[in-house]
Scaffold this motif. Sequence first.
Motif, PDB file in Angstrom:
ATOM      1  N   ASN A 315     -18.685  62.544  -4.723  1.00  0.00           N
ATOM      2  CA  ASN A 315     -19.208  61.178  -4.559  1.00  0.00           C
ATOM      3  C   ASN A 315     -18.377  60.379  -3.561  1.00  0.00           C
ATOM      4  OD1 ASN A 315     -21.273  61.628  -6.380  1.00  0.00           O
ATOM      5  ND2 ASN A 315     -20.170  60.744  -8.122  1.00  0.00           N
ATOM      6  N   ALA A 316     -17.059  60.596  -3.585  1.00  0.00           N
ATOM      7  CA  ALA A 316     -16.182  59.872  -2.656  1.00  0.00           C
ATOM      8  C   ALA A 316     -16.427  60.300  -1.213  1.00  0.00           C
ATOM      9  CB  ALA A 316     -14.717  60.094  -3.038  1.00  0.00           C
ATOM     10  N   PHE A 317     -16.735  61.570  -1.002  1.00  0.00           N
ATOM     11  CA  PHE A 317     -16.988  62.066   0.351  1.00  0.00           C
ATOM     12  C   PHE A 317     -18.373  61.670   0.875  1.00  0.00           C
ATOM     13  CE2 PHE A 317     -13.819  65.590  -0.631  1.00  0.00           C
ATOM     14  CZ  PHE A 317     -12.883  65.148   0.296  1.00  0.00           C
ATOM     15  N   THR A 318     -19.336  61.571  -0.017  1.00  0.00           N
ATOM     16  CA  THR A 318     -20.721  61.346   0.401  1.00  0.00           C
ATOM     17  C   THR A 318     -20.878  59.989   1.089  1.00  0.00           C
ATOM     18  OG1 THR A 318     -21.544  62.721  -1.412  1.00  0.00           O
ATOM     19  CG2 THR A 318     -23.111  61.189  -0.401  1.00  0.00           C
ATOM     20  N   GLY A 319     -21.369  60.037   2.307  1.00  0.00           N
ATOM     21  CA  GLY A 319     -21.594  58.808   3.066  1.00  0.00           C
ATOM     22  C   GLY A 319     -20.371  58.267   3.768  1.00  0.00           C
ATOM     23  N   ALA A 320     -19.219  58.928   3.612  1.00  0.00           N
ATOM     24  CA  ALA A 320     -17.994  58.438   4.259  1.00  0.00           C
ATOM     25  C   ALA A 320     -18.082  58.622   5.769  1.00  0.00           C
ATOM     26  CB  ALA A 320     -16.774  59.172   3.711  1.00  0.00           C
ATOM     27  N   LYS A 321     -17.411  57.755   6.496  1.00  0.00           N
ATOM     28  CA  LYS A 321     -17.431  57.817   7.959  1.00  0.00           C
ATOM     29  C   LYS A 321     -16.912  59.162   8.444  1.00  0.00           C
ATOM     30  CE  LYS A 321     -15.680  55.517  12.120  1.00  0.00           C
ATOM     31  NZ  LYS A 321     -14.789  54.463  12.670  1.00  0.00           N
ATOM     32  N   GLY A 322     -17.644  59.771   9.350  1.00  0.00           N
ATOM     33  CA  GLY A 322     -17.221  61.039   9.937  1.00  0.00           C
ATOM     34  C   GLY A 322     -17.579  62.257   9.108  1.00  0.00           C
ATOM     35  N   ILE A 323     -18.203  62.052   7.945  1.00  0.00           N
ATOM     36  CA  ILE A 323     -18.634  63.166   7.091  1.00  0.00           C
ATOM     37  C   ILE A 323     -20.156  63.152   7.042  1.00  0.00           C
ATOM     38  CG2 ILE A 323     -18.590  64.186   4.784  1.00  0.00           C
ATOM     39  CD1 ILE A 323     -15.802  63.007   4.430  1.00  0.00           C
ATOM     40  N   GLU A 324     -20.760  64.169   7.623  1.00  0.00           N
ATOM     41  CA  GLU A 324     -22.220  64.186   7.774  1.00  0.00           C
ATOM     42  C   GLU A 324     -22.934  64.707   6.538  1.00  0.00           C
ATOM     43  OE1 GLU A 324     -22.777  66.489  11.320  1.00  0.00           O
ATOM     44  OE2 GLU A 324     -22.020  64.886  12.638  1.00  0.00           O
ATOM     45  N   SER A 325     -22.307  65.622   5.802  1.00  0.00           N
ATOM     46  CA  SER A 325     -22.923  66.129   4.583  1.00  0.00           C
ATOM     47  C   SER A 325     -21.859  66.784   3.711  1.00  0.00           C
ATOM     48  CB  SER A 325     -24.035  67.137   4.900  1.00  0.00           C
ATOM     49  OG  SER A 325     -23.523  68.275   5.566  1.00  0.00           O
ATOM     50  N   GLY A 330     -19.101  72.735  -7.960  1.00  0.00           N
ATOM     51  CA  GLY A 330     -17.821  72.583  -8.630  1.00  0.00           C
ATOM     52  C   GLY A 330     -16.719  72.273  -7.639  1.00  0.00           C
ATOM     53  N   LEU A 331     -15.537  72.835  -7.877  1.00  0.00           N
ATOM     54  CA  LEU A 331     -14.401  72.622  -6.972  1.00  0.00           C
ATOM     55  C   LEU A 331     -14.407  73.652  -5.846  1.00  0.00           C
ATOM     56  CD1 LEU A 331     -11.541  71.547  -9.403  1.00  0.00           C
ATOM     57  CD2 LEU A 331     -12.720  70.146  -7.685  1.00  0.00           C
ATOM     58  N   MET A 332     -15.581  73.844  -5.296  1.00  0.00           N
ATOM     59  CA  MET A 332     -15.817  74.655  -4.101  1.00  0.00           C
ATOM     60  C   MET A 332     -16.665  73.759  -3.212  1.00  0.00           C
ATOM     61  SD  MET A 332     -17.519  78.454  -4.012  1.00  0.00           S
ATOM     62  CE  MET A 332     -17.511  79.446  -2.527  1.00  0.00           C
ATOM     63  N   ILE A 333     -15.991  72.992  -2.367  1.00  0.00           N
ATOM     64  CA  ILE A 333     -16.634  71.886  -1.653  1.00  0.00           C
ATOM     65  C   ILE A 333     -16.608  72.147  -0.154  1.00  0.00           C
ATOM     66  CG2 ILE A 333     -16.506  69.404  -1.168  1.00  0.00           C
ATOM     67  CD1 ILE A 333     -15.136  69.076  -3.913  1.00  0.00           C
ATOM     68  N   GLY A 334     -17.744  71.948   0.485  1.00  0.00           N
ATOM     69  CA  GLY A 334     -17.848  72.057   1.930  1.00  0.00           C
ATOM     70  C   GLY A 334     -18.191  70.715   2.541  1.00  0.00           C
ATOM     71  N   LEU A 335     -17.519  70.364   3.637  1.00  0.00           N
ATOM     72  CA  LEU A 335     -17.764  69.110   4.337  1.00  0.00           C
ATOM     73  C   LEU A 335     -18.194  69.398   5.758  1.00  0.00           C
ATOM     74  CD1 LEU A 335     -14.509  67.172   3.297  1.00  0.00           C
ATOM     75  CD2 LEU A 335     -16.715  67.160   2.110  1.00  0.00           C
ATOM     76  N   LYS A 336     -19.384  68.956   6.128  1.00  0.00           N
ATOM     77  CA  LYS A 336     -19.816  69.014   7.525  1.00  0.00           C
ATOM     78  C   LYS A 336     -19.317  67.743   8.184  1.00  0.00           C
ATOM     79  CE  LYS A 336     -22.045  70.634  11.117  1.00  0.00           C
ATOM     80  NZ  LYS A 336     -21.396  69.741  12.092  1.00  0.00           N
ATOM     81  N   LEU A 368      -7.882  74.536 -10.102  1.00  0.00           N
ATOM     82  CA  LEU A 368      -8.839  74.011 -11.076  1.00  0.00           C
ATOM     83  C   LEU A 368      -8.240  72.904 -11.936  1.00  0.00           C
ATOM     84  CD1 LEU A 368     -10.431  77.389 -12.270  1.00  0.00           C
ATOM     85  CD2 LEU A 368     -11.144  75.901 -10.382  1.00  0.00           C
ATOM     86  N   ASN A 369      -6.934  72.934 -12.128  1.00  0.00           N
ATOM     87  CA  ASN A 369      -6.277  71.928 -12.967  1.00  0.00           C
ATOM     88  C   ASN A 369      -5.592  70.844 -12.141  1.00  0.00           C
ATOM     89  OD1 ASN A 369      -4.195  73.488 -11.932  1.00  0.00           O
ATOM     90  ND2 ASN A 369      -2.972  73.415 -13.809  1.00  0.00           N
ATOM     91  N   ILE A 370      -5.978  70.676 -10.877  1.00  0.00           N
ATOM     92  CA  ILE A 370      -5.362  69.647 -10.056  1.00  0.00           C
ATOM     93  C   ILE A 370      -5.521  68.286 -10.746  1.00  0.00           C
ATOM     94  CG2 ILE A 370      -7.482  69.369  -8.673  1.00  0.00           C
ATOM     95  CD1 ILE A 370      -5.687  68.686  -6.276  1.00  0.00           C
ATOM     96  N   PRO A 371      -4.448  67.516 -10.898  1.00  0.00           N
ATOM     97  CA  PRO A 371      -4.577  66.202 -11.526  1.00  0.00           C
ATOM     98  C   PRO A 371      -5.530  65.317 -10.715  1.00  0.00           C
ATOM     99  CG  PRO A 371      -2.273  66.863 -11.392  1.00  0.00           C
ATOM    100  CD  PRO A 371      -3.046  67.845 -10.575  1.00  0.00           C
ATOM    101  N   GLU A 372      -6.304  64.518 -11.401  1.00  0.00           N
ATOM    102  CA  GLU A 372      -7.308  63.711 -10.704  1.00  0.00           C
ATOM    103  C   GLU A 372      -6.682  62.774  -9.684  1.00  0.00           C
ATOM    104  OE1 GLU A 372     -10.253  60.236 -12.067  1.00  0.00           O
ATOM    105  OE2 GLU A 372     -10.765  62.192 -12.953  1.00  0.00           O
ATOM    106  N   ASP A 373      -5.529  62.211  -9.993  1.00  0.00           N
ATOM    107  CA  ASP A 373      -4.923  61.286  -9.040  1.00  0.00           C
ATOM    108  C   ASP A 373      -4.460  62.010  -7.777  1.00  0.00           C
ATOM    109  OD1 ASP A 373      -2.898  62.575 -10.525  1.00  0.00           O
ATOM    110  OD2 ASP A 373      -1.466  60.956 -10.166  1.00  0.00           O
ATOM    111  N   VAL A 374      -3.970  63.240  -7.922  1.00  0.00           N
ATOM    112  CA  VAL A 374      -3.559  64.022  -6.751  1.00  0.00           C
ATOM    113  C   VAL A 374      -4.786  64.444  -5.946  1.00  0.00           C
ATOM    114  CG1 VAL A 374      -2.363  66.107  -5.981  1.00  0.00           C
ATOM    115  CG2 VAL A 374      -1.473  64.810  -7.923  1.00  0.00           C
ATOM    116  N   LEU A 375      -5.836  64.850  -6.646  1.00  0.00           N
ATOM    117  CA  LEU A 375      -7.088  65.211  -5.976  1.00  0.00           C
ATOM    118  C   LEU A 375      -7.605  64.043  -5.147  1.00  0.00           C
ATOM    119  CD1 LEU A 375      -9.618  67.024  -5.535  1.00  0.00           C
ATOM    120  CD2 LEU A 375     -10.516  66.047  -7.674  1.00  0.00           C
ATOM    121  N   MET A 376      -7.641  62.861  -5.738  1.00  0.00           N
ATOM    122  CA  MET A 376      -8.217  61.711  -5.039  1.00  0.00           C
ATOM    123  C   MET A 376      -7.301  61.218  -3.922  1.00  0.00           C
ATOM    124  SD  MET A 376     -11.069  61.778  -6.357  1.00  0.00           S
ATOM    125  CE  MET A 376     -11.740  60.434  -5.375  1.00  0.00           C
ATOM    126  N   GLU A 377      -5.989  61.436  -4.060  1.00  0.00           N
ATOM    127  CA  GLU A 377      -5.071  61.133  -2.956  1.00  0.00           C
ATOM    128  C   GLU A 377      -5.418  62.001  -1.752  1.00  0.00           C
ATOM    129  OE1 GLU A 377      -0.301  61.426  -1.807  1.00  0.00           O
ATOM    130  OE2 GLU A 377      -0.943  61.825  -3.871  1.00  0.00           O
TER     131      GLU A 377
END
Length: 389
Positions: A315-325, A330-336, A368-377
């Motif tokens: 959700n944080a990546f979706t629509g962000a500047k410079g990220i097209e899609s 799950g925690l297997m994420i691709g960014l165009k 898989l166990n990355i703390p949410e605050d570290v992930l979002m950083e």
Amino acid sequence: MSELQSIDKNYVSNTYARFPVEIVSGKGSEVYDDTGKRYIDMGSGIGVTSFGIADEGWCNAVTAQLGKVQHMSNLYYTEPCALLAKLLCERTGMKKVFFGNSGAEANECSIKVARKWAAEKKGAEYSTIITLWNSFHGRTLTTLAATGQDHYHELFQPLTPGFVHVHAEDLAELEETIKANKTAALMLECVQGEGGVVTLSREYLEGAAKLCKENDILLIIDEVQTGNGRTGKLYSYMHYDVQPDLVSTAKGLGGGLPLGACLMGEKVQSVLGFGDHGSTFGGNPVCCAGALSIMERLDDAFLADVQAKAEKARNAFTGAKGIESVCGLGLMIGLKTAKPAGDVVKRCNEKGVLCLTAKDKVRLLPALNIPEDVLMEAVEIIKEVCAED
């Protein structure tokens, strides 16, 4: 260039385009280089360190087994191998497990089982394995042949014969190809990781499974990268209403040690007999002890947390500047990204986040166990890099 990098360049085969970073220590999802610089690890060794670096439970399981016996040949029984096979079968409904050392070996085993099953049931000429264009199944000659990407084939001809590729999301083409060939099996990834983090649709995968049943061919699901909790289910096929005949997996299974597994369902559980297959290091007790410590913690609550963290990042990546899609599962994420993926990854490294690429995408495979605050950083740093002019 540091002394270590010079030694590596002089003596290690030049098959990797390494970044100029020497990782010397870490804990969880944070690692440090030889200068003391901190990085957030969003690659987990390409989906391997399921619980991050130096996870206490994993380390304890591995070191305890090291103090007992580090290796025995498969002429003898060892407890971690047997218990891991039992756990994998109980969690999946599969019936037998063959252990190897890598994803490619797990896929090779699946192919051997499929061809032996078809030869015995239909005739030796029923040897064709159908795979998808854009797939990736390994780097041995046979798994390269299975891989549906021509540029991997160019330098290594002739490859193992008997593989035919079809386009994903085209059930009509798949049906025609099954009928036009003496087919043993269909082999596919639910998410094509190396192919650009491309997720197969429910309609296609469930339709493909139906065609396999109707034509009495085997369904092989390659879970090398997608398995062992990566997508928020124990295995990615569990997001769909399908039951494979064979499942191959590796990477995150061992948590950092080399371990691959071919899981065999009811239809093929007795195909391999004495002497039909083998592996010197397969089922190594230290690797299996580490895998047990991983698998025992991948319960429903943990997997639900994987999905929740993944949704927040997505959700944080979706629509962000410079990220097209944004794609993946799950925690297997691709960014165009608007900028070349390689440039984004290089800049992220400079800013302390380790990422990967897959085709034209930035690929993220955090622990898989990355703390949410570290992930979002890390997510915010990646967004900043993507938004830079």
